[in-house]
Design a protein around this motif. Structure first.
Motif, PDB file in Angstrom:
ATOM      1  N   PRO A 132       0.817  -1.224   0.000  1.00  0.00           N
ATOM      2  CA  PRO A 132       0.000   0.000   0.000  1.00  0.00           C
ATOM      3  C   PRO A 132       0.851   1.274   0.000  1.00  0.00           C
ATOM      4  CG  PRO A 132      -0.972  -1.621   1.460  1.00  0.00           C
ATOM      5  CD  PRO A 132       0.334  -2.201   1.005  1.00  0.00           C
ATOM      6  N   TYR A 135       2.063   2.083  -3.690  1.00  0.00           N
ATOM      7  CA  TYR A 135       1.045   1.954  -4.742  1.00  0.00           C
ATOM      8  C   TYR A 135       1.380   2.815  -5.959  1.00  0.00           C
ATOM      9  CZ  TYR A 135      -3.327   2.715  -7.254  1.00  0.00           C
ATOM     10  OH  TYR A 135      -4.273   2.841  -8.244  1.00  0.00           O
ATOM     11  N   GLU A 177      -7.499  -2.474  -5.135  1.00  0.00           N
ATOM     12  CA  GLU A 177      -8.434  -3.374  -4.447  1.00  0.00           C
ATOM     13  C   GLU A 177      -7.714  -4.582  -3.852  1.00  0.00           C
ATOM     14  OE1 GLU A 177     -11.220  -4.184  -7.547  1.00  0.00           O
ATOM     15  OE2 GLU A 177     -12.377  -2.338  -7.203  1.00  0.00           O
ATOM     16  N   GLU A 180      -6.003  -3.553  -0.776  1.00  0.00           N
ATOM     17  CA  GLU A 180      -6.965  -3.263   0.299  1.00  0.00           C
ATOM     18  C   GLU A 180      -7.606  -4.526   0.867  1.00  0.00           C
ATOM     19  OE1 GLU A 180      -9.669  -0.581  -1.540  1.00  0.00           O
ATOM     20  OE2 GLU A 180      -8.239   1.096  -1.586  1.00  0.00           O
TER      21      GLU A 180
END
Length: 429
Positions: A132, A135, A177, A180
């Motif tokens: 994350p 990213y 996604e 996440e």
């Protein structure tokens, strides 16, 4: 341990374990064979026992109570969870035919596998590991690639952690996604890969961790549910061995550039690895490249590899687990083998279970390897999974073997039965 009568506990319940149990049961070195938990067909080769492959304490108690000499983990879950390390630290003396937890990271972490390949000069696709926090860097890397875009969850995701996307905007969105939690903790890190175009094949190696290895029969499987390689990815709808395009020249490259650097790299890094290495390869213009490592045999490839493997599998795996393959042979029968998988209607999506399977007793020219089957209270074989039964046949040619498998598939029936009718077609003149 009596080397002439080895008691074996095989862990798993799929078609792969059925094929392994079938081969193990033919070994002159086999004492007793248990399969945990097994399925509706594995009790033809040994005794099914209701133990989860990752319940190491229950396995340890069973080993002590029954004098088990050798544990063979069929799938990756117990290996990634550290079954080798558990029994290495246990007072119970038992061999485990599989890598240590560190070795199992070749499958358990795609990031680790890619970094390992980089350290040892093993050819693979360009890639980047993304978290994350990185990213934006991942998006920049995607923009340097051409479609389609390959996104892989770093950890184990029950075979569902790979996305292949044709649109760049969709790939950016999917990357977010996944990070996440699309695949839970497995996609806390995502590996972005350059897409490689070519023909895939599976190469299997058995290594003792001391430098010795054996190359087992090569196979090709068929992942897509639909004919013509269309539709959703599955665990595999069939397999063929040998693979006609994998000739001596190609295999010489595989051995020099991939197998030896892998085996030697594991030793150089002090990683204990005594078991199967599954090399998922792609032939790109005659040059082999690694798509992925697995740390166990493939499924449904095992269903065509085991019938072609000559020799005593129990003895071979004992010597592997002891770190002493020596000159123990693992020869290949030249006669082809093919397998066709019968699956439940709706697979790989939702599908019903508990459908009675009939006609099994009519099959005489193929071996039926049970995958997703069970027995009901009346002793009937019923469906219990998406991939239900594989029909494996031998023949003088791939075409002859295929004819036999398809005749056998026609004799077996259950509500919703589906199978691909084009397995191996590209290899038939």
């Amino acid at each position: 341990m009596n080397p002439d009568k080895v008691n074996v506990l095989l862990l798993g319940s799929g078609g792969r374990e059925s094929a392994l149990a079938w081969k193990l049961s033919q070994s002159p070195s086999l004492g007793k064979l248990w399969i945990a938990p097994g399925n509706g067909g594995t009790d033809a080769y040994g005794v099914n026992v209701p133990i989860k492959p990752t319940d190491f304490e229950a396995i340890e108690e069973f080993v002590k109570a029954n004098g088990v000499d050798l544990i063979i983990p069929g799938n990756e879950d117990p290996l990634v969870a550290g079954i080798y390390d558990y029994f290495e630290a246990s007072p119970v003396e038992v061999l485990v035919a599989g890598p240590s937890r560190d070795g199992a990271r070749l499958e358990g972490s795609k990031e680790f596998a890619k970094e390992f390949m980089g350290r040892h000069g093993i050819p693979t696709a360009r890639h980047l590991s993304v978290t994350p926090a990185t990213y934006n860097r991942g998006v920049e890397f995607l923009e340097t690639l051409s479609a389609p875009y390959v996104l892989k969850a770093d950890g184990l995701a029950a075979g569902k952690g790979v996305l292949i996307i044709n649109d760049l905007d969709e790939a950016r969105k999917a990357l977010g996604e996944m990070l996440e939690g699309m695949f839970g903790d497995a996609s806390a890190t995502v590996v972005i890969e350059e897409f490689l175009s070519g023909i895939e094949c599976s190469v299997f190696v058995l290594t003792d961790g001391a430098g010795e290895y054996r190359v087992l029969p090569v196979a090709k499987d068929y992942k897509r549910v639909g004919e013509g390689d269309t539709g959703l990815n599955t665990g595999g709808m069939g397999a063929v061995s040998p693979v006609p395009f994998v000739d001596d020249e190609f295999m010489a490259k595989v051995e020099e550039r991939i197998i030896r650097p892998t085996v030697e790299g594991l030793r150089a890094e002090g990683i204990v690895y005594r078991g199967f290495i599954f090399l998922g390869l792609i032939n790109v213009g005659g040059e082999p490249m690694v798509i992925e490592y697995n740390v166990r045999m493939g499924d449904p490839e095992t269903e065509v590899v085991m019938p072609r493997l000559q020799g005593d599998l129990v003895k071979l795996l004992v010597k592997t687990a002891q770190g002493n393959l020596g000159d123990e042979p693992a020869d290949t029968d030249p006669q082809p083998a093919v397998t066709v998988m019968m699956v439940s209607g709706g697979y790989p999506g939702s599908y019903p279970k508990g459908k009675k399977i009939t006609g099994l007793e009519n099959v005489t020219e193929s071996v039926l390897f049970h995958a997703g089957t069970a027995k009901d209270t009346e002793g009937n074989i019923i469906t219990a999974g998406g991939r239900v039964i594989a029909a494996t046949s031998r023949g003088e040619t791939i075409a002859e073997a295929l004819e036999r498998s398809y005749r056998s598939v026609g004799l077996v029936d259950f509500d919703g039965k589906y199978y691909r009718r084009d397995i191996g077609n590209e290899f038939i003149n």
